[in-house]
Design a protein around this motif. Sequence first.
Motif, mmCIF file in Angstrom:
data_model
loop_
_atom_site.group_PDB
_atom_site.id
_atom_site.type_symbol
_atom_site.label_atom_id
_atom_site.label_comp_id
_atom_site.label_asym_id
_atom_site.label_seq_id
_atom_site.Cartn_x
_atom_site.Cartn_y
_atom_site.Cartn_z
ATOM 1 N N GLN A 133 0.809 -1.221 0.000
ATOM 2 C CA GLN A 133 0.000 0.000 0.000
ATOM 3 C C GLN A 133 0.843 1.272 0.000
ATOM 4 O OE1 GLN A 133 -2.866 -0.734 3.213
ATOM 5 N NE2 GLN A 133 -4.506 -0.560 1.709
ATOM 6 N N ALA A 134 2.027 1.225 0.594
ATOM 7 C CA ALA A 134 2.881 2.414 0.576
ATOM 8 C C ALA A 134 3.370 2.708 -0.841
ATOM 9 C CB ALA A 134 4.072 2.216 1.512
ATOM 10 N N THR A 135 3.618 1.656 -1.617
ATOM 11 C CA THR A 135 4.079 1.812 -2.996
ATOM 12 C C THR A 135 2.920 2.077 -3.950
ATOM 13 O OG1 THR A 135 5.904 0.295 -2.532
ATOM 14 C CG2 THR A 135 5.394 0.689 -4.843
ATOM 15 N N ILE A 136 1.750 1.455 -3.661
ATOM 16 C CA ILE A 136 0.561 1.609 -4.511
ATOM 17 C C ILE A 136 -0.575 2.135 -3.634
ATOM 18 C CG2 ILE A 136 -0.956 0.450 -6.171
ATOM 19 C CD1 ILE A 136 1.134 -1.774 -6.363
ATOM 20 N N PRO A 137 -0.674 3.437 -3.419
ATOM 21 C CA PRO A 137 -1.665 4.006 -2.490
ATOM 22 C C PRO A 137 -3.116 3.664 -2.825
ATOM 23 C CG PRO A 137 -0.007 5.642 -3.077
ATOM 24 C CD PRO A 137 0.204 4.471 -3.986
ATOM 25 N N VAL A 138 -3.434 3.447 -4.116
ATOM 26 C CA VAL A 138 -4.826 3.170 -4.501
ATOM 27 C C VAL A 138 -5.213 1.719 -4.250
ATOM 28 C CG1 VAL A 138 -4.843 4.969 -6.257
ATOM 29 C CG2 VAL A 138 -4.153 2.648 -6.891
ATOM 30 N N LEU B 295 10.003 0.263 -5.851
ATOM 31 C CA LEU B 295 10.218 0.038 -7.278
ATOM 32 C C LEU B 295 11.183 1.088 -7.814
ATOM 33 C CD1 LEU B 295 9.148 -1.814 -9.606
ATOM 34 C CD2 LEU B 295 7.554 0.038 -10.145
ATOM 35 N N VAL B 296 12.231 0.632 -8.510
ATOM 36 C CA VAL B 296 13.250 1.547 -9.033
ATOM 37 C C VAL B 296 13.558 1.203 -10.481
ATOM 38 C CG1 VAL B 296 14.283 1.944 -6.765
ATOM 39 C CG2 VAL B 296 15.117 0.066 -8.190
ATOM 40 N N GLU B 297 14.171 2.146 -11.181
ATOM 41 C CA GLU B 297 14.506 1.929 -12.586
ATOM 42 C C GLU B 297 15.791 1.133 -12.755
ATOM 43 O OE1 GLU B 297 14.594 5.677 -14.550
ATOM 44 O OE2 GLU B 297 12.427 5.995 -14.432
ATOM 45 N N THR B 298 16.716 1.266 -11.805
ATOM 46 C CA THR B 298 17.983 0.537 -11.886
ATOM 47 C C THR B 298 18.300 -0.090 -10.537
ATOM 48 O OG1 THR B 298 19.253 2.529 -11.311
ATOM 49 C CG2 THR B 298 18.914 2.063 -13.661
ATOM 50 N N SER C 124 21.250 -0.687 -8.428
ATOM 51 C CA SER C 124 22.648 -0.299 -8.297
ATOM 52 C C SER C 124 23.003 -0.109 -6.829
ATOM 53 C CB SER C 124 22.901 1.007 -9.058
ATOM 54 O OG SER C 124 22.153 2.065 -8.470
ATOM 55 N N ARG C 125 24.269 0.221 -6.574
ATOM 56 C CA ARG C 125 24.698 0.503 -5.203
ATOM 57 C C ARG C 125 23.926 1.687 -4.628
ATOM 58 N NH1 ARG C 125 31.004 1.281 -5.844
ATOM 59 N NH2 ARG C 125 30.280 2.136 -7.826
ATOM 60 N N VAL C 126 23.681 2.678 -5.476
ATOM 61 C CA VAL C 126 22.985 3.879 -5.016
ATOM 62 C C VAL C 126 21.541 3.556 -4.635
ATOM 63 C CG1 VAL C 126 22.173 6.172 -5.686
ATOM 64 C CG2 VAL C 126 24.459 5.404 -6.375
ATOM 65 N N THR C 127 20.822 2.835 -5.508
ATOM 66 C CA THR C 127 19.418 2.526 -5.213
ATOM 67 C C THR C 127 19.298 1.545 -4.051
ATOM 68 O OG1 THR C 127 19.475 0.855 -6.985
ATOM 69 C CG2 THR C 127 18.565 3.016 -7.530
ATOM 70 N N ALA C 128 20.253 0.619 -3.926
ATOM 71 C CA ALA C 128 20.229 -0.310 -2.797
ATOM 72 C C ALA C 128 20.444 0.436 -1.487
ATOM 73 C CB ALA C 128 21.298 -1.387 -2.974
ATOM 74 N N SER C 129 21.381 1.373 -1.495
ATOM 75 C CA SER C 129 21.651 2.170 -0.303
ATOM 76 C C SER C 129 20.445 3.036 0.059
ATOM 77 C CB SER C 129 22.883 3.049 -0.544
ATOM 78 O OG SER C 129 23.156 3.862 0.570
ATOM 79 N N SER C 130 19.817 3.633 -0.953
ATOM 80 C CA SER C 130 18.630 4.461 -0.714
ATOM 81 C C SER C 130 17.479 3.618 -0.183
ATOM 82 C CB SER C 130 18.210 5.160 -2.010
ATOM 83 O OG SER C 130 19.221 6.035 -2.462
ATOM 84 N N PHE C 131 17.358 2.395 -0.693
ATOM 85 C CA PHE C 131 16.301 1.504 -0.212
ATOM 86 C C PHE C 131 16.503 1.176 1.261
ATOM 87 C CE2 PHE C 131 14.869 -2.889 0.629
ATOM 88 C CZ PHE C 131 13.503 -2.704 0.452
ATOM 89 N N LEU C 132 17.744 0.929 1.655
ATOM 90 C CA LEU C 132 18.025 0.624 3.054
ATOM 91 C C LEU C 132 17.655 1.800 3.954
ATOM 92 C CD1 LEU C 132 19.127 -1.125 5.296
ATOM 93 C CD2 LEU C 132 21.440 -0.372 4.690
ATOM 94 N N THR D 260 7.434 -4.380 -17.500
ATOM 95 C CA THR D 260 6.311 -3.493 -17.781
ATOM 96 C C THR D 260 6.319 -3.129 -19.259
ATOM 97 O OG1 THR D 260 7.499 -1.408 -17.423
ATOM 98 C CG2 THR D 260 6.618 -2.519 -15.472
ATOM 99 N N ALA D 261 5.284 -2.427 -19.689
ATOM 100 C CA ALA D 261 5.202 -2.013 -21.093
ATOM 101 C C ALA D 261 6.341 -1.069 -21.452
ATOM 102 C CB ALA D 261 3.856 -1.342 -21.352
ATOM 103 N N GLU D 262 6.829 -0.320 -20.463
ATOM 104 C CA GLU D 262 7.914 0.633 -20.712
ATOM 105 C C GLU D 262 9.287 -0.023 -20.655
ATOM 106 O OE1 GLU D 262 5.406 1.227 -18.553
ATOM 107 O OE2 GLU D 262 4.333 2.519 -19.962
ATOM 108 N N GLY D 263 9.356 -1.259 -20.178
ATOM 109 C CA GLY D 263 10.640 -1.936 -20.064
ATOM 110 C C GLY D 263 10.809 -2.602 -18.712
ATOM 111 N N LYS D 264 12.049 -2.907 -18.381
ATOM 112 C CA LYS D 264 12.348 -3.635 -17.148
ATOM 113 C C LYS D 264 12.569 -2.674 -15.979
ATOM 114 C CE LYS D 264 15.329 -6.953 -17.533
ATOM 115 N NZ LYS D 264 16.638 -7.647 -17.669
ATOM 116 N N LEU D 265 11.916 -2.974 -14.841
ATOM 117 C CA LEU D 265 12.133 -2.249 -13.602
ATOM 118 C C LEU D 265 12.590 -3.247 -12.541
ATOM 119 C CD1 LEU D 265 8.977 0.077 -13.581
ATOM 120 C CD2 LEU D 265 11.298 0.673 -14.284
ATOM 121 N N TYR D 266 12.940 -2.730 -11.369
ATOM 122 C CA TYR D 266 13.448 -3.597 -10.307
ATOM 123 C C TYR D 266 12.705 -3.314 -9.009
ATOM 124 C CZ TYR D 266 17.164 -4.352 -13.667
ATOM 125 O OH TYR D 266 17.854 -4.664 -14.810
#
Length: 247
Positions: free
Chosen positions: A91-96, A166-169, A171-179, A144-150
């Motif tokens: 629900q946090a990622t998909i509010p609807v 859900l992120v577009e790439t 990487s080390r940056v997105t993994a760190s931000s996720f944490l 997705t229709a737009e391509g691959k997401l992670y």
Amino acid sequence: MGQVLHGSATTTEAVRRAIQHSQASLRSLAKRYGINQKTVAKWKKRTSVADRPTGPREPASTVLSAEDEAVIVAFRRHTLLPLDDCLYALQATIPVLSRSSLHRCLQRHGISRLPEIEGDKEPKKRFKSYPIGFFHIDIAEVQTAEGKLYLFVAIDRTSKFAFVQLVETASRVTASSFLVALIAAVPYKIHTILTDNGIQFRFPPRYANGPTARYITHMFAMRCRENGIEHRFTKINHPGPTARSNG
């Protein structure tokens, strides 16, 4: 049994059958039955007298986007969590997202029921018990229709608290931000994190004992150290643990 025709039908099955078997011209048949010549031509071409299904050929949600559904499917297949746990985590990622829309989405994709363990199979080995705060983090690909997401997925081994992003790439940056986002979202202390050996979480093995690892700290390891979190790794080529969160 009575005929069931759609609301805009201008002919009955008997008239349609008569049209299909008649040798008369389209014009004369249209005049005889008081209908448009295009309607006559349509039924002439068909081999059945039944109405074709109306509406979209493939059922789709009026609330969820195709990307939302891709995230839901990837999360469900990756974690095998029950419906309400999926709802709480997503629900946090998909509010609807609501419980009913989630259930219908899982039904459309044939994953509304969790797989049952067959009686002849040995029960899965249970994980060692830990106090809450031991999280598994894994990454799932989302097409997705737009391509691959992670999709970054984190699940507490004990409480089953789940968090996704859900992120577009990946990487080390997105993994760190996720944490960082995970730490902010969890209402209790995270003491241990288990990940695979991907470059998002550690330097490649060939750099493990070289100057890269000696003088530079991986971004993910840095976030763990800053928050007093022990970072553990799965064995090389060992499947990620979040996919077995019900084990």
